[in-house]
Every structure is written in C-alpha cells, then in structure tokens.
Design a protein around this motif. Structure first.
Motif, PDB file in Angstrom:
ATOM      1  N   PRO A  25      -7.066 -19.797 -18.573  1.00 36.93           N
ATOM      2  CA  PRO A  25      -7.594 -18.546 -18.038  1.00 36.93           C
ATOM      3  C   PRO A  25      -9.028 -18.661 -17.532  1.00 36.93           C
ATOM      4  O   PRO A  25      -9.847 -19.377 -18.098  1.00 36.93           O
ATOM      5  CB  PRO A  25      -7.549 -17.619 -19.259  1.00 36.93           C
ATOM      6  N   PHE A  26      -9.305 -17.941 -16.470  1.00 35.15           N
ATOM      7  CA  PHE A  26     -10.676 -17.788 -15.982  1.00 35.15           C
ATOM      8  C   PHE A  26     -10.964 -16.297 -15.925  1.00 35.15           C
ATOM      9  O   PHE A  26     -10.295 -15.543 -15.218  1.00 35.15           O
ATOM     10  CB  PHE A  26     -10.862 -18.416 -14.596  1.00 35.15           C
ATOM     11  N   TYR A  27     -11.985 -15.881 -16.663  1.00 35.14           N
ATOM     12  CA  TYR A  27     -12.327 -14.466 -16.762  1.00 35.14           C
ATOM     13  C   TYR A  27     -12.979 -13.965 -15.474  1.00 35.14           C
ATOM     14  O   TYR A  27     -13.918 -14.581 -14.961  1.00 35.14           O
ATOM     15  CB  TYR A  27     -13.286 -14.250 -17.937  1.00 35.14           C
ATOM     16  N   LEU A  28     -12.478 -12.855 -14.949  1.00 37.51           N
ATOM     17  CA  LEU A  28     -13.090 -12.187 -13.800  1.00 37.51           C
ATOM     18  C   LEU A  28     -13.483 -10.780 -14.243  1.00 37.51           C
ATOM     19  O   LEU A  28     -12.631  -9.986 -14.648  1.00 37.51           O
ATOM     20  CB  LEU A  28     -12.121 -12.120 -12.617  1.00 37.51           C
ATOM     21  N   ALA A  29     -14.764 -10.470 -14.188  1.00 39.33           N
ATOM     22  CA  ALA A  29     -15.283  -9.194 -14.687  1.00 39.33           C
ATOM     23  C   ALA A  29     -14.842  -8.027 -13.811  1.00 39.33           C
ATOM     24  O   ALA A  29     -14.725  -8.156 -12.593  1.00 39.33           O
ATOM     25  CB  ALA A  29     -16.806  -9.246 -14.759  1.00 39.33           C
ATOM     26  N   ILE A  30     -14.648  -6.889 -14.449  1.00 34.38           N
ATOM     27  CA  ILE A  30     -14.216  -5.693 -13.714  1.00 34.38           C
ATOM     28  C   ILE A  30     -15.368  -5.001 -13.005  1.00 34.38           C
ATOM     29  O   ILE A  30     -15.145  -4.205 -12.098  1.00 34.38           O
ATOM     30  CB  ILE A  30     -13.513  -4.674 -14.642  1.00 34.38           C
ATOM     31  N   ASP A  31     -16.593  -5.293 -13.400  1.00 29.37           N
ATOM     32  CA  ASP A  31     -17.730  -4.533 -12.879  1.00 29.37           C
ATOM     33  C   ASP A  31     -18.564  -5.295 -11.851  1.00 29.37           C
ATOM     34  O   ASP A  31     -19.667  -4.886 -11.521  1.00 29.37           O
ATOM     35  CB  ASP A  31     -18.620  -4.061 -14.020  1.00 29.37           C
ATOM     36  N   LEU A  32     -18.020  -6.385 -11.326  1.00 33.18           N
ATOM     37  CA  LEU A  32     -18.729  -7.101 -10.261  1.00 33.18           C
ATOM     38  C   LEU A  32     -18.481  -6.423  -8.923  1.00 33.18           C
ATOM     39  O   LEU A  32     -17.455  -5.772  -8.725  1.00 33.18           O
ATOM     40  CB  LEU A  32     -18.260  -8.556 -10.189  1.00 33.18           C
ATOM     41  N   ASP A  33     -19.388  -6.623  -7.994  1.00 33.62           N
ATOM     42  CA  ASP A  33     -19.230  -6.056  -6.652  1.00 33.62           C
ATOM     43  C   ASP A  33     -18.466  -7.064  -5.796  1.00 33.62           C
ATOM     44  O   ASP A  33     -19.053  -7.969  -5.210  1.00 33.62           O
ATOM     45  CB  ASP A  33     -20.600  -5.748  -6.040  1.00 33.62           C
ATOM     46  N   TYR A  34     -17.161  -6.902  -5.733  1.00 29.58           N
ATOM     47  CA  TYR A  34     -16.313  -7.835  -4.990  1.00 29.58           C
ATOM     48  C   TYR A  34     -16.401  -7.647  -3.473  1.00 29.58           C
ATOM     49  O   TYR A  34     -15.795  -8.389  -2.723  1.00 29.58           O
ATOM     50  CB  TYR A  34     -14.864  -7.760  -5.490  1.00 29.58           C
ATOM     51  N   THR A  35     -17.190  -6.652  -3.027  1.00 33.35           N
ATOM     52  CA  THR A  35     -17.447  -6.519  -1.594  1.00 33.35           C
ATOM     53  C   THR A  35     -18.590  -7.430  -1.159  1.00 33.35           C
ATOM     54  O   THR A  35     -18.797  -7.646   0.030  1.00 33.35           O
ATOM     55  CB  THR A  35     -17.824  -5.057  -1.217  1.00 33.35           C
ATOM     56  N   ASP A  36     -19.329  -7.977  -2.112  1.00 30.62           N
ATOM     57  CA  ASP A  36     -20.511  -8.801  -1.850  1.00 30.62           C
ATOM     58  C   ASP A  36     -20.090 -10.257  -1.622  1.00 30.62           C
ATOM     59  O   ASP A  36     -19.557 -10.912  -2.527  1.00 30.62           O
ATOM     60  CB  ASP A  36     -21.468  -8.696  -3.041  1.00 30.62           C
ATOM     61  N   ALA A  37     -20.340 -10.766  -0.422  1.00 22.68           N
ATOM     62  CA  ALA A  37     -19.934 -12.136  -0.061  1.00 22.68           C
ATOM     63  C   ALA A  37     -20.569 -13.175  -0.976  1.00 22.68           C
ATOM     64  O   ALA A  37     -19.944 -14.188  -1.309  1.00 22.68           O
ATOM     65  CB  ALA A  37     -20.289 -12.421   1.392  1.00 22.68           C
ATOM     66  N   GLN A  38     -21.801 -12.940  -1.400  1.00 20.59           N
ATOM     67  CA  GLN A  38     -22.482 -13.895  -2.274  1.00 20.59           C
ATOM     68  C   GLN A  38     -21.816 -13.954  -3.653  1.00 20.59           C
ATOM     69  O   GLN A  38     -21.657 -15.033  -4.227  1.00 20.59           O
ATOM     70  CB  GLN A  38     -23.959 -13.525  -2.419  1.00 20.59           C
ATOM     71  N   VAL A  39     -21.412 -12.801  -4.180  1.00 25.44           N
ATOM     72  CA  VAL A  39     -20.708 -12.744  -5.466  1.00 25.44           C
ATOM     73  C   VAL A  39     -19.396 -13.509  -5.359  1.00 25.44           C
ATOM     74  O   VAL A  39     -19.055 -14.331  -6.223  1.00 25.44           O
ATOM     75  CB  VAL A  39     -20.447 -11.274  -5.890  1.00 25.44           C
ATOM     76  N   ARG A  82     -14.498   3.342  -5.793  1.00 25.15           N
ATOM     77  CA  ARG A  82     -13.500   2.601  -6.570  1.00 25.15           C
ATOM     78  C   ARG A  82     -12.398   2.017  -5.680  1.00 25.15           C
ATOM     79  O   ARG A  82     -11.996   0.870  -5.847  1.00 25.15           O
ATOM     80  CB  ARG A  82     -12.907   3.526  -7.631  1.00 25.15           C
ATOM     81  N   ALA A  83     -11.912   2.784  -4.730  1.00 25.41           N
ATOM     82  CA  ALA A  83     -10.834   2.308  -3.854  1.00 25.41           C
ATOM     83  C   ALA A  83     -11.287   1.104  -3.039  1.00 25.41           C
ATOM     84  O   ALA A  83     -10.542   0.129  -2.877  1.00 25.41           O
ATOM     85  CB  ALA A  83     -10.372   3.441  -2.930  1.00 25.41           C
ATOM     86  N   GLU A  84     -12.519   1.140  -2.532  1.00 25.77           N
ATOM     87  CA  GLU A  84     -13.060   0.023  -1.761  1.00 25.77           C
ATOM     88  C   GLU A  84     -13.189  -1.221  -2.647  1.00 25.77           C
ATOM     89  O   GLU A  84     -12.867  -2.335  -2.228  1.00 25.77           O
ATOM     90  CB  GLU A  84     -14.420   0.396  -1.179  1.00 25.77           C
ATOM     91  N   GLN A  85     -13.664  -1.039  -3.879  1.00 29.42           N
ATOM     92  CA  GLN A  85     -13.807  -2.168  -4.804  1.00 29.42           C
ATOM     93  C   GLN A  85     -12.460  -2.796  -5.127  1.00 29.42           C
ATOM     94  O   GLN A  85     -12.322  -4.017  -5.200  1.00 29.42           O
ATOM     95  CB  GLN A  85     -14.499  -1.718  -6.094  1.00 29.42           C
ATOM     96  N   LYS A  86     -11.443  -1.957  -5.332  1.00 30.18           N
ATOM     97  CA  LYS A  86     -10.123  -2.484  -5.670  1.00 30.18           C
ATOM     98  C   LYS A  86      -9.519  -3.268  -4.500  1.00 30.18           C
ATOM     99  O   LYS A  86      -8.931  -4.332  -4.701  1.00 30.18           O
ATOM    100  CB  LYS A  86      -9.202  -1.345  -6.114  1.00 30.18           C
ATOM    101  N   MET A  87      -9.704  -2.777  -3.282  1.00 31.78           N
ATOM    102  CA  MET A  87      -9.209  -3.520  -2.115  1.00 31.78           C
ATOM    103  C   MET A  87      -9.994  -4.812  -1.926  1.00 31.78           C
ATOM    104  O   MET A  87      -9.428  -5.849  -1.574  1.00 31.78           O
ATOM    105  CB  MET A  87      -9.280  -2.662  -0.848  1.00 31.78           C
ATOM    106  N   ALA A  88     -11.303  -4.758  -2.170  1.00 32.35           N
ATOM    107  CA  ALA A  88     -12.123  -5.967  -2.056  1.00 32.35           C
ATOM    108  C   ALA A  88     -11.694  -6.997  -3.093  1.00 32.35           C
ATOM    109  O   ALA A  88     -11.601  -8.193  -2.791  1.00 32.35           O
ATOM    110  CB  ALA A  88     -13.601  -5.620  -2.227  1.00 32.35           C
TER     111      ALA A  88
END
Length: 195
Positions: A25-39, A82-88
C-alpha cells in the motif's frame, strides 16, 4: 493495510518465507490539493521510487495506491470545491496508475474505496469511472490491470445486500476486475463478525 510505512522489505521477506503474497500500500492523503500540478508531481515521484524499490520482490502481488480517498473527501474539512477536488483526484489516480504500470507491467494496480450499505452503484467510484471511461474511449485500452477494491460494510447479517451489490456491479458500468478489500456487518462487534 494502507499505511506505507508499515509495509517494507521486511514485510515482503517474511511473507516470502511463508509463501505468501503482499499487496503493497501507498497512502494518499484525502486533504491534499490534487488540482496542484506540483503536488501531483511530488507524489508521483515518491510512488515511482517506491515501485522501483520493491517491483522485483517475489512476494509482491500488486500495488495498492490510496484507500477510501473519495469516501474521505466527502467528510474532509477545508475543501473550497469538493467536486473539483474529487475529479482532480480521479484524473491523478488514473495517471498515477498508468505511470506505475509503465514502470512495472508485471503487477496490477489496485485502488480501494467504500461502497455504502445498499449502494450497488459504487457511489464513491463515480468520478473514477468517468475518468476511466473517457481514457478507454480515447485509446481503446481497457486497462484491465487496474483493479478496484470494494470496501463493503453490509447491514444484513445474511449478506443479502452484499450479494446484491456484487451481482449488480457490472450493471452499473463496471467492467473491470474487482476484489473485496474489506467486509463487515454494521452493528456487529469485531468478535461476532467471523460468525
């Protein structure tokens, strides 16, 4: 498991001694900004380094990136959209899985998320399904190496709802390998669940 730090070479080595296989497993946090290219780039770099460390180990069965991230995003605080984050996250997850597969085509990639009681539609997988369907339409690659792990907590002691969810899974647009990642009956104690 889902905690990356609890699964390492020692885990794999001991599993090999007992002729077991491990889903790493590799943990992926729920509170990261997945719209951010650097992240996204930073996480991808860490994940690919992790894959390189373990991809040749004989006890490795598959990679598990993320666990119930969509489900967690529904309850996380501080998301302006939230919707944008989930799609990202959905698009990032597919890109990440493709990068893992490109580096190691010998092991499937697994993503696990919740399916609520009586929710055969895969509520927490909707964004992922949308992204995958677009990708498949673009290049006709079904990506059958990308496996879904279903986390199911049933309200029925008979398992009736569990059976209905499994039988109707394909009817809701899912045509890919799936496995039961977690299963339990809501309302029963841990000691009563095996019965």
């Amino acid at each position: 498991g889902w905690d990356t730090t609890s699964y390492d070479k020692l885990t794999l080595d001991i599993a090999k001694q007992y002729n077991l296989k491990v889903i790493m497993p590799f943990y992926l946090a729920i509170d990261l900004d997945y719209t951010d290219a650097q992240v996204r780039q930073e996480i991808t770099g860490k994940v690919l380094q992790w894959v390189n460390w373990y991809k040749e180990h004989p006890a490795l069965l598959m990679w598990a990136v993320g666990n119930e991230v969509f489900h967690g995003m529904n309850f996380a605080k501080g998301f302006p959209n939230r919707a944008e984050q989930k799609m990202a996250f959905a698009s990032f997850l597919v890109e990440l899985a493709e990068a893992i597969h490109q580096l190691d085509s010998n092991h499937p990639v697994l993503y696990r998320d919740a399916i609520g009681p009586a929710d055969a539609t895969g509520l927490y997988f909707n964004e992922l399904r949308s992204v995958l369907q677009k990708k498949i339409q673009q290049d006709a690659d079904e990506r059958l190496w990308f496996v879904l792990g279903l986390t199911i907590y049933d309200t029925s002691i008979t398992g009736r709802q569990f059976g209905e969810m499994i039988r109707s899974w394909v009817d809701h647009g899912w045509n890919r390998p799936a496995l039961i990642a977690e299963f339990g009956v809501i309302g029963l104690s841990m000691s009563d669940r095996p019965r």
